[in-house]
Design an enzyme around this catalytic site. Structure first.
Site, short mmCIF file in Angstrom:
data_model
loop_
_atom_site.label_atom_id
_atom_site.label_comp_id
_atom_site.label_asym_id
_atom_site.label_seq_id
_atom_site.Cartn_x
_atom_site.Cartn_y
_atom_site.Cartn_z
N LEU A 465 7.67 1.06 -0.35
CA LEU A 465 6.21 1.23 -0.34
C LEU A 465 5.50 0.06 -1.02
CD1 LEU A 465 6.18 5.02 -1.26
CD2 LEU A 465 6.62 3.95 0.95
N HIS A 466 6.09 -1.13 -0.86
CA HIS A 466 5.51 -2.35 -1.39
C HIS A 466 5.25 -3.36 -0.27
CE1 HIS A 466 7.81 -1.46 -5.43
NE2 HIS A 466 6.77 -0.67 -5.25
N PRO A 467 4.63 -2.96 0.84
CA PRO A 467 4.45 -3.92 1.93
C PRO A 467 3.52 -5.05 1.53
CG PRO A 467 3.16 -1.93 2.34
CD PRO A 467 4.03 -1.65 1.15
#
Length: 530
Positions: A465-467
């Site tokens: 969840l670190h795009p």
């Protein structure tokens, strides 16, 4: 009409809105698709287990590669609330390595080397332990030690040291190697999100308007210049005009999608969907990066984790402690300890990050254990070489984009994740932590060889969840924004969020998004941090 329109009230957008509105001569409107940050769970650190899998998230499907034999329908989430990720995340304050930013500058992001971004980290920070060349104490963002540390976290840190990892008192000193306690974006037992740290003090400024429930559908461009946005609010389509600039801060998924549906992107791809091309910028949506992550789940031989607080009487005691003293388990982010270490010793800096989650089933997609008492070791390859893309499925702004992260398509990423995971298993076999364990639950004990574990990683690894990276800054043909964050080919338009990173930094990116907001504000106003 406003001087500046900011699309997206996440970590970066909140900072920019606050900083620009400090100038009383600037009128600023911030448009956020999600609701206000009124949900009480947002502000209690220990309620992270609620915000990590609740209604404040927007879920996107992503496409596995042909090599990933998955039996699920994988999703990634992005925050959909004022404050963005800083309102729902685990609050871990990490900046990455100095070399990350020097790499940005070498890749064409002039002015974004470590020495040039460090003043903005310090400008943002209000640290309760460190005051030195690397840290600030006068900024809006509360950064603090976690006052309540669970005994299982301490046991795991001892096990890390038994395995050879030194204790590191400050992961943000410039040298992150080792194990230690995370600092978090919280202060006095309450989350310090970008919304509370930056917007709340500015809420009475007459030149700042924050509108939630406002979904921006299109950037309006006239004669090669962004002049406003079209958005939907309360079921009605509205137009808002900008005198000076439109700033897109919607995140690494939504920002490129908005650019493309507005006619800014690769000409051939836009024409395929019948979108009029305003600027042929082929890099929009490309260069997608994320920290692919694994979860190792262990069943404990007793109530040795925060899972015991799932029982009503324990939950009531924790709630009372928090209500009276802002202390106890509810003041913890549940992920108190972690570490940075090497899977590949040829790397100059650690390439793996570890998180000790004192519970099981806390985060979305991570299962609980038989008996209800467990813990989870999350681990991620923090400098992925695989690259993906965000593309359109339709010209309709309401249609979700197609997200193809291409996780683990570079063999290096899979090998690193495999070796880093095996090292995590070895930590859990050390005496300091082993005495609390019943058995390994995920992966089960049938997974024994490196080849078995490699296959397990390939098939079950999940989005961290670190795009980032989908509107990268630079000066090459695939750059979307210049180093001053201006979109190529369109005047009066900037992008400022995680999407502008040429390469994802080595750790949790929220602190970096806040730094980007600080630096972007000075770029817009023509100022420079001292």
């Amino acid at each position: 009409m406003a001087d500046y329109i900011i699309v997206g009230g996440g970590s970066t957008g909140c900072v920019i809105a606050s900083r620009l509105s400090e100038n009383p001569d600037c009128s600023v409107v911030l448009l956020e698709e999600g609701p206000r940050d009124y949900n009480p769970y947002i502000h209690i650190p220990g309620a992270y287990y609620k915000t990590a899998q609740g209604r404040l998230l927007k879920r996107y499907n992503w496409q596995p590669t042909a090599d990933q034999a998955r039996d699920d329908d994988p999703t990634m989430v992005q925050a959909r609330v004022l404050g963005g990720g800083s309102s729902v995340n685990a609050m871990i304050y990490i900046r990455g390595n100095p070399a990350d930013y020097d790499g940005w500058a070498q890749a064409g992001a002039e002015g974004w080397g470590y020495d040039e971004v460090l003043p903005y980290f310090k400008k943002a920070e209000n640290n309760n332990r460190f005051c030195n060349d690397a840290h600030g104490t006068d900024g809006p963002l509360g950064v603090s030690d976690i006052d309540h540390i669970h005994p299982l976290t301490r046991a795991w840190l001892l096990a890390c040291q038994q395995k050879g990892m030194p204790f590191n008192p400050d992961f943000n000193s410039g040298n992150p190697a080792g194990c230690g306690l995370y600092q978090i974006t919280a202060r006095n037992g309450r989350r310090s999100s970008a919304a509370t740290a930056y917007l709340k003090p500015a809420r009475n400024r007459k030149n700042l308007s924050v509108q939630t429930g406002a979904r921006v559908c299109k950037i309006i461009c006239e004669n090669g210049r962004a002049t406003g946005v079209e958005y939907v609010m309360n079921g009605k389509t509205r137009i808002l005009r900008a005198r000076h600039e439109v700033i897109i801060s919607a995140g690494a998924i939504a920002s490129p999608k908005l650019l493309m549906t507005s006619g800014i992107g690769a000409a051939g791809a836009l024409e395929k969907h019948g979108i009029k091309v305003l600027a042929d910028v082929p890099g929009v949506g490309q260069n997608l990066q994320d920290h692919i992550e694994m979860s190792l789940i262990y069943q404990l031989n007793g109530p040795h984790s925060y899972d015991k607080y799932k029982k009503l009487h324990w939950k009531a005691l924790a709630g009372l402690n928090y209500l009276l003293f802002k202390g106890g388990p509810a003041s913890s982010n549940l992920i108190e300890g972690g570490g940075f270490w090497w899977a590949n010793r040829d790397e100059a800096m650690p390439d793996m990050q570890y998180f000790m989650v004192v519970g099981a089933g806390i985060e979305e997609g991570v299962e609980a254990v038989p008996g209800g008492n467990g813990c989870t070791i999350n681990l991620g390859q923090i400098r992925p070489r695989s690259r993906g893309e965000v593309t359109l499925q339709s010209a309709d702004p309401q249609t979700p984009p197609r997200i193809s992260p291409n996780y683990l398509t570079d063999p290096y990423d899979l090998d690193t994740l495999t070796d880093g995971g095996l090292f995590a298993i070895e930590i859990m076999e050390q005496p300091a932590i082993r005495k609390y364990l019943q058995q390994r639950h995920v992966p089960d004990m049938k997974i024994r060889t490196r080849a078995d574990f490699r296959t397990f990683c390939q098939n079950t690894a999940h989005a961290a969840l670190h795009p980032a990276g989908t509107c990268k800054m630079g000066q090459d043909d695939m750059a979307v924004v210049t180093p001053n964050l201006k979109v190529r080919g369109i005047d009066g338009l900037r992008v400022a969020d995680a999407s502008i990173m040429p390469n994802l930094i080595s750790g949790n990116p929220n602190a970096v998004c806040i730094m980007i907001g600080e630096k972007a504000s000075d770029l817009i106003l023509g100022e420079k941090a001292i």
